[in-house]
Motif scaffolding. Structure first.
Motif, short mmCIF file in Angstrom:
data_model
loop_
_atom_site.label_atom_id
_atom_site.label_comp_id
_atom_site.label_asym_id
_atom_site.label_seq_id
_atom_site.Cartn_x
_atom_site.Cartn_y
_atom_site.Cartn_z
N ARG A 1 15.46 19.24 11.61
CA ARG A 1 16.18 18.31 12.48
C ARG A 1 16.14 16.89 11.93
NH1 ARG A 1 13.58 19.32 16.68
NH2 ARG A 1 12.24 17.48 16.88
N ARG A 2 15.02 16.49 11.36
CA ARG A 2 14.88 15.11 10.90
C ARG A 2 15.43 14.87 9.50
NH1 ARG A 2 8.68 14.10 13.16
NH2 ARG A 2 9.23 14.26 15.38
N PHE A 3 15.43 15.90 8.67
CA PHE A 3 15.94 15.77 7.31
C PHE A 3 17.32 16.40 7.13
CE2 PHE A 3 11.53 14.87 6.80
CZ PHE A 3 11.39 14.11 5.65
N ARG A 4 17.80 17.10 8.16
CA ARG A 4 19.09 17.79 8.14
C ARG A 4 19.15 18.87 7.06
NH1 ARG A 4 22.89 14.87 11.18
NH2 ARG A 4 21.70 13.69 12.73
N MET A 5 18.01 19.43 6.70
CA MET A 5 17.95 20.52 5.73
C MET A 5 16.56 21.14 5.81
SD MET A 5 17.54 18.46 2.11
CE MET A 5 18.96 17.42 2.42
N SER A 6 16.38 22.28 5.16
CA SER A 6 15.08 22.94 5.15
C SER A 6 14.13 22.22 4.19
CB SER A 6 15.22 24.40 4.74
OG SER A 6 15.65 24.49 3.39
N ARG A 7 12.84 22.45 4.38
CA ARG A 7 11.85 21.85 3.49
C ARG A 7 12.03 22.37 2.06
NH1 ARG A 7 8.03 23.02 6.23
NH2 ARG A 7 7.44 21.04 7.18
N ASP B 1 0.85 -1.20 0.00
CA ASP B 1 0.00 0.00 0.00
C ASP B 1 0.88 1.25 0.00
OD1 ASP B 1 -2.12 1.68 0.02
OD2 ASP B 1 -2.83 1.19 2.03
N ARG B 2 1.65 1.39 -1.07
CA ARG B 2 2.61 2.49 -1.17
C ARG B 2 1.92 3.84 -1.21
NH1 ARG B 2 5.95 -0.83 -5.78
NH2 ARG B 2 7.21 -2.12 -4.37
N GLU B 3 0.70 3.88 -1.71
CA GLU B 3 -0.03 5.14 -1.74
C GLU B 3 -0.30 5.65 -0.34
OE1 GLU B 3 -4.02 7.08 -3.82
OE2 GLU B 3 -3.53 4.95 -4.08
N ALA B 4 -0.60 4.73 0.59
CA ALA B 4 -0.81 5.13 1.99
C ALA B 4 0.47 5.66 2.60
CB ALA B 4 -1.33 3.93 2.80
N GLY B 5 1.61 5.07 2.23
CA GLY B 5 2.88 5.59 2.72
C GLY B 5 3.16 6.99 2.22
N HIS B 6 2.84 7.24 0.95
CA HIS B 6 3.01 8.59 0.40
C HIS B 6 2.08 9.59 1.09
CE1 HIS B 6 3.39 11.83 -2.54
NE2 HIS B 6 2.08 11.85 -2.60
N ASP B 7 0.83 9.20 1.26
CA ASP B 7 -0.14 10.11 1.89
C ASP B 7 0.27 10.45 3.32
OD1 ASP B 7 -1.58 10.02 -0.43
OD2 ASP B 7 -3.01 8.52 0.28
N ASN B 8 0.79 9.47 4.04
CA ASN B 8 1.23 9.70 5.41
C ASN B 8 2.42 10.66 5.46
OD1 ASN B 8 1.33 9.22 8.28
ND2 ASN B 8 3.08 7.89 7.90
N LEU B 9 3.33 10.49 4.51
CA LEU B 9 4.51 11.36 4.44
C LEU B 9 4.11 12.79 4.11
CD1 LEU B 9 7.63 11.64 4.42
CD2 LEU B 9 7.56 11.00 1.99
N VAL B 10 3.21 12.95 3.15
CA VAL B 10 2.76 14.29 2.75
C VAL B 10 2.02 14.96 3.89
CG1 VAL B 10 1.18 15.53 1.22
CG2 VAL B 10 2.68 13.76 0.30
N ALA B 11 1.14 14.22 4.56
CA ALA B 11 0.38 14.80 5.67
C ALA B 11 1.30 15.26 6.79
CB ALA B 11 -0.63 13.78 6.20
N GLY B 12 2.38 14.55 7.00
CA GLY B 12 3.29 14.90 8.09
C GLY B 12 4.18 16.08 7.79
N TYR B 13 4.64 16.21 6.52
CA TYR B 13 5.69 17.20 6.24
C TYR B 13 5.42 18.13 5.05
CZ TYR B 13 8.51 14.27 9.33
OH TYR B 13 8.99 13.57 10.42
N TYR C 1 4.14 18.39 11.30
CA TYR C 1 5.38 18.71 11.98
C TYR C 1 5.90 20.09 11.56
CZ TYR C 1 5.06 13.72 12.80
OH TYR C 1 4.61 12.48 13.16
N THR C 2 6.53 20.77 12.49
CA THR C 2 7.00 22.13 12.27
C THR C 2 8.23 22.17 11.37
OG1 THR C 2 8.45 22.09 14.20
CG2 THR C 2 6.14 22.74 14.55
N ASP C 3 8.57 23.38 10.92
CA ASP C 3 9.77 23.55 10.09
C ASP C 3 11.03 23.16 10.85
OD1 ASP C 3 8.11 24.47 8.12
OD2 ASP C 3 8.56 26.59 8.44
N ALA C 4 11.06 23.47 12.14
CA ALA C 4 12.22 23.11 12.95
C ALA C 4 12.37 21.60 13.06
CB ALA C 4 12.10 23.72 14.35
N MET C 5 11.26 20.89 13.20
CA MET C 5 11.29 19.43 13.27
C MET C 5 11.70 18.84 11.93
SD MET C 5 7.84 18.88 15.54
CE MET C 5 8.01 17.11 15.72
#
Length: 212
Positions: free
Chosen positions: A56-62, A30-42, A49-53
């Motif tokens: 910190r988690r991606f080691r770069m800005s959005r 269910d790769r579509e669900a994985g994509h939707d979850n990622l988009v909803a989060g970031y 999640y905030t820009d600061a988070m």
């Protein structure tokens, strides 16, 4: 001759049997669900999640992450959304780039991203290798190079203004990197109490903006 023929037939039969045993099981991740979850989060307009988070988690800005993802999407079909021969949806650019960044930034194992990104171990490794290859291709001339005379003339006054230290080219930074294959006899001298495992200290001289 007969004995040799028997050995060849036995080897072919064993190889065929091994192939049957090691054939990968097709999972519906269910790769579509994985994509939707990622988009909803970031990446959604009202992301969780905030820009600061994110930084910190991606080691770069959005903004930088999306810029890199867009360049990769235009450079290699591997990073585009595709469908397999069974018509099942593949992984998106965001999922593939996130997988590579998490492995690089945190040293995640390839199979640890399956539950979150719905990605197999083999695909995660392929994402990492392809991502690194294209990062070098796209940004080598501008970022992955040694400083030239023009860079040096800019770095000296910038560091003097910031640190009041004339003639300063960059700052020394270091980090402890886990040494998994450290010989047993050397583990004591390469292990610190706050790490609990052998490490190697990697040192680098960088400019204030981390460009050089």
């Amino acid at each position: 001759m007969y004995a040799a023929q028997m050995i060849i037939e036995e080897d072919e039969e064993a190889e065929t049997s091994s192939q049957r045993q090691t054939r990968r099981v097709a999972l519906n991740r269910d790769r579509e669900a994985g994509h939707d979850n990622l988009v909803a989060g970031y990446f959604a307009d009202e992301h969780v999640y905030t820009d600061a988070m994110f930084r910190r988690r991606f080691r770069m800005s959005r903004r930088l992450f999306l810029h890199i993802a867009d360049n990769l999407d235009q450079s290699d079909p591997f990073f585009t959304l595709r469908y397999d021969v069974r018509g099942q949806r593949g992984l998106t650019t965001l999922q593939k780039c996130t997988s590579a960044i998490r492995q690089l930034a945190y040293g995640y194992a390839a199979n640890s991203l399956d539950k979150y990104l719905r990605m197999s171990k083999r695909t995660a490794r392929e994402c990492l290798h392809t991502f690194c290859e294209w990062i070098v291709r796209l940004y080598r001339k501008k970022y992955l190079r040694k400083p030239n005379a023009n860079d040096v003339q800019k770095l000296y006054p910038a560091h003097e203004q910031r640190h009041s230290f004339p003639g300063m080219l960059g700052s020394i930074d270091c980090m402890h990197w886990p040494w998994q294959n450290c010989p047993t006899a050397w583990q004591g001298q390469y292990t610190r109490g706050d790490h609990g495992h052998p490490t190697i200290v990697l040192e680098v001289v960088v400019s204030q903006d981390l460009w050089i």
